[in-house]
Design a protein around this motif. Structure first.
Motif, PDB file in Angstrom:
ATOM      1  N   ALA A 183     -17.266  12.820  98.285  1.00  0.00           N
ATOM      2  CA  ALA A 183     -16.910  13.297  97.104  1.00  0.00           C
ATOM      3  C   ALA A 183     -18.131  13.159  95.550  1.00  0.00           C
ATOM      4  O   ALA A 183     -17.780  14.711  95.132  1.00  0.00           O
ATOM      5  CB  ALA A 183     -15.906  12.206  95.669  1.00  0.00           C
TER       6      ALA A 183
ATOM      7  N   SER B  67     -17.540  16.005  92.421  1.00  0.00           N
ATOM      8  CA  SER B  67     -16.643  16.000  92.549  1.00  0.00           C
ATOM      9  C   SER B  67     -15.987  14.337  91.803  1.00  0.00           C
ATOM     10  O   SER B  67     -14.955  13.909  90.961  1.00  0.00           O
ATOM     11  CB  SER B  67     -15.088  16.581  93.423  1.00  0.00           C
ATOM     12  OG  SER B  67     -14.950  15.480  94.041  1.00  0.00           O
ATOM     13  N   ARG B  68     -17.168  13.739  91.821  1.00  0.00           N
ATOM     14  CA  ARG B  68     -17.123  12.539  91.918  1.00  0.00           C
ATOM     15  C   ARG B  68     -18.861  11.660  91.283  1.00  0.00           C
ATOM     16  O   ARG B  68     -19.230  12.527  91.821  1.00  0.00           O
ATOM     17  CB  ARG B  68     -16.782  11.441  92.885  1.00  0.00           C
ATOM     18  CG  ARG B  68     -16.309   9.771  92.073  1.00  0.00           C
ATOM     19  CD  ARG B  68     -15.407   8.817  93.312  1.00  0.00           C
ATOM     20  NE  ARG B  68     -14.023  10.135  93.466  1.00  0.00           N
ATOM     21  CZ  ARG B  68     -13.541   9.160  94.063  1.00  0.00           C
ATOM     22  NH1 ARG B  68     -13.441   8.249  94.691  1.00  0.00           N
ATOM     23  NH2 ARG B  68     -12.113  10.047  95.050  1.00  0.00           N
TER      24      ARG B  68
ATOM     25  N   ASP C 164     -14.155  10.139  88.421  1.00  0.00           N
ATOM     26  CA  ASP C 164     -14.006  10.957  89.135  1.00  0.00           C
ATOM     27  C   ASP C 164     -12.609  12.501  88.901  1.00  0.00           C
ATOM     28  O   ASP C 164     -12.361  12.341  87.752  1.00  0.00           O
ATOM     29  CB  ASP C 164     -12.455  10.789  90.110  1.00  0.00           C
ATOM     30  CG  ASP C 164     -11.792  11.740  90.970  1.00  0.00           C
ATOM     31  OD1 ASP C 164     -11.959  12.972  91.146  1.00  0.00           O
ATOM     32  OD2 ASP C 164     -10.502  11.350  91.879  1.00  0.00           O
ATOM     33  N   HIS C 165     -13.648  13.568  88.262  1.00  0.00           N
ATOM     34  CA  HIS C 165     -13.357  14.834  87.934  1.00  0.00           C
ATOM     35  C   HIS C 165     -12.902  15.703  88.605  1.00  0.00           C
ATOM     36  O   HIS C 165     -12.790  16.712  88.420  1.00  0.00           O
ATOM     37  CB  HIS C 165     -14.386  14.995  86.847  1.00  0.00           C
ATOM     38  CG  HIS C 165     -16.184  15.563  87.234  1.00  0.00           C
ATOM     39  ND1 HIS C 165     -16.121  16.446  88.034  1.00  0.00           N
ATOM     40  CD2 HIS C 165     -16.536  14.595  87.467  1.00  0.00           C
ATOM     41  CE1 HIS C 165     -17.420  16.925  88.573  1.00  0.00           C
ATOM     42  NE2 HIS C 165     -18.331  15.385  88.135  1.00  0.00           N
ATOM     43  N   ASP C 166     -12.592  15.288  89.448  1.00  0.00           N
ATOM     44  CA  ASP C 166     -12.165  16.943  90.901  1.00  0.00           C
ATOM     45  C   ASP C 166     -10.004  17.185  90.032  1.00  0.00           C
ATOM     46  O   ASP C 166      -9.357  16.584  90.698  1.00  0.00           O
ATOM     47  CB  ASP C 166     -11.940  16.249  92.699  1.00  0.00           C
ATOM     48  CG  ASP C 166     -11.498  17.482  92.934  1.00  0.00           C
ATOM     49  OD1 ASP C 166     -11.112  18.571  92.583  1.00  0.00           O
ATOM     50  OD2 ASP C 166     -10.872  16.966  93.984  1.00  0.00           O
ATOM     51  N   THR C 167      -9.863  17.781  89.337  1.00  0.00           N
ATOM     52  CA  THR C 167      -8.735  18.141  88.976  1.00  0.00           C
ATOM     53  C   THR C 167      -8.526  19.524  88.917  1.00  0.00           C
ATOM     54  O   THR C 167      -9.500  20.395  89.064  1.00  0.00           O
ATOM     55  CB  THR C 167      -8.757  17.754  86.700  1.00  0.00           C
ATOM     56  OG1 THR C 167      -9.957  18.236  86.512  1.00  0.00           O
ATOM     57  CG2 THR C 167      -8.884  16.123  86.773  1.00  0.00           C
TER      58      THR C 167
END
Length: 185
Positions: free
Chosen positions: A60, A65-66, A84-87
Motif C-alpha cells: 500500500a 495509497s498509505r 490510509d487514503h485509498d478512497t
C-alpha cells in the motif's frame, strides 16, 4: 539539542519499511501480546507480525495509497501509525487512521499524540478533511482519541474477537473534521 518531541517521528518509504521489518514486527508482536485489539489473536508469532508489514502495509505504501510513520526512541521503533487514503472517487476528502501502535515499554510518554499530529498534518496536506477510525470500546485509546477532538459516531457490538479470551468485543467508530471547526457530520 533538547527537543520537545517525545520521540523522533519520521515517515517511512517503501524501501525503509522493507529494511525495518524486524523492528516493525517486534512492535506489532509486543502490542498484540499486551492485549491490543488490532486484528490479531494469540498465538501470534513475530514472523506473523513481520508478514503483516511486508504483505499488507508495504504494498500500500509502495502503491501510494498509505503513509506510515514511526516513532523512534533510544534507537528502537517505539510506535507507528498509518494513514490510509485509498478512497473511492466520491470520497476524496476522507482518509482512515489505521493501527496506532505504541510499544508497551514506551506508553504514556506522548508518542501516540505525536504520531497522530504528524498524521493529521499530512492528511490536511492531502486535502483530507475527514478522518475516521475504530477502536475497541473501553480501550485506553478511546479517551486519547476523544481528547484529540475525535467524536464518537456509535458502538458496534460483537465486532471483533478478543485477543486473549474466546469472546467478541465491541468497537467504537470515531471521526474528526480537520480545518473546518467542530461541525456535526
Amino acid at each position: 539539542m533538547e527537543t520537545d518531541l517525545p520521540a523522533d517521528i519520521s515517515e517511512l518509504s517503501a524501501a525503509e519499511i522493507a529494511a525495518e521489518l524486524g523492528g516493525l514486527g517486534a512492535l506489532l508482536h509486543a502490542c498484540v501480546h499486551d492485549g491490543a485489539s488490532i486484528g490479531y489473536v494469540l498465538p501470534f508469532a513475530v514472523g506473523d507480525a513481520e508478514a503483516f508489514w511486508r504483505d499488507k502495509v508495504l504494498p500500500a505504501v509502495r502503491g501510494g495509497s498509505r503513509v506510515l510513520w514511526v516513532a523512534r526512541r533510544d534507537g528502537r521503533i517505539a510506535g507507528s501509525v498509518q494513514l490510509d487514503h485509498d478512497t473511492p472517487p466520491n470520497q476524496p476528502h476522507r482518509a482512515e487512521v489505521r493501527k496506532l501502535l505504541v510499544h508497551p515499554e514506551f506508553r504514556r510518554q506522548g508518542i501516540s499524540r505525536a504520531l497522530m499530529a504528524a498524521l493529521e498534518r499530512r492528511a490536511a496536506g492531502l486535502s483530507r478533511s475527514l478522518l475516521t477510525l475504530d477502536t475497541r470500546t473501553g480501550d485506553v485509546a478511546e479517551p486519547l482519541y476523544a481528547s484529540m477532538g475525535y467524536r464518537t459516531v456509535g458502538v458496534i457490538p460483537g465486532y471483533c474477537r478478543d485477543p486473549f479470551a474466546d469472546q467478541l468485543d465491541p468497537t467504537t467508530i470515531m471521526y474528526k473534521l480537520l480545518g473546518q471547526g467542530e461541525q456535526a457530520a
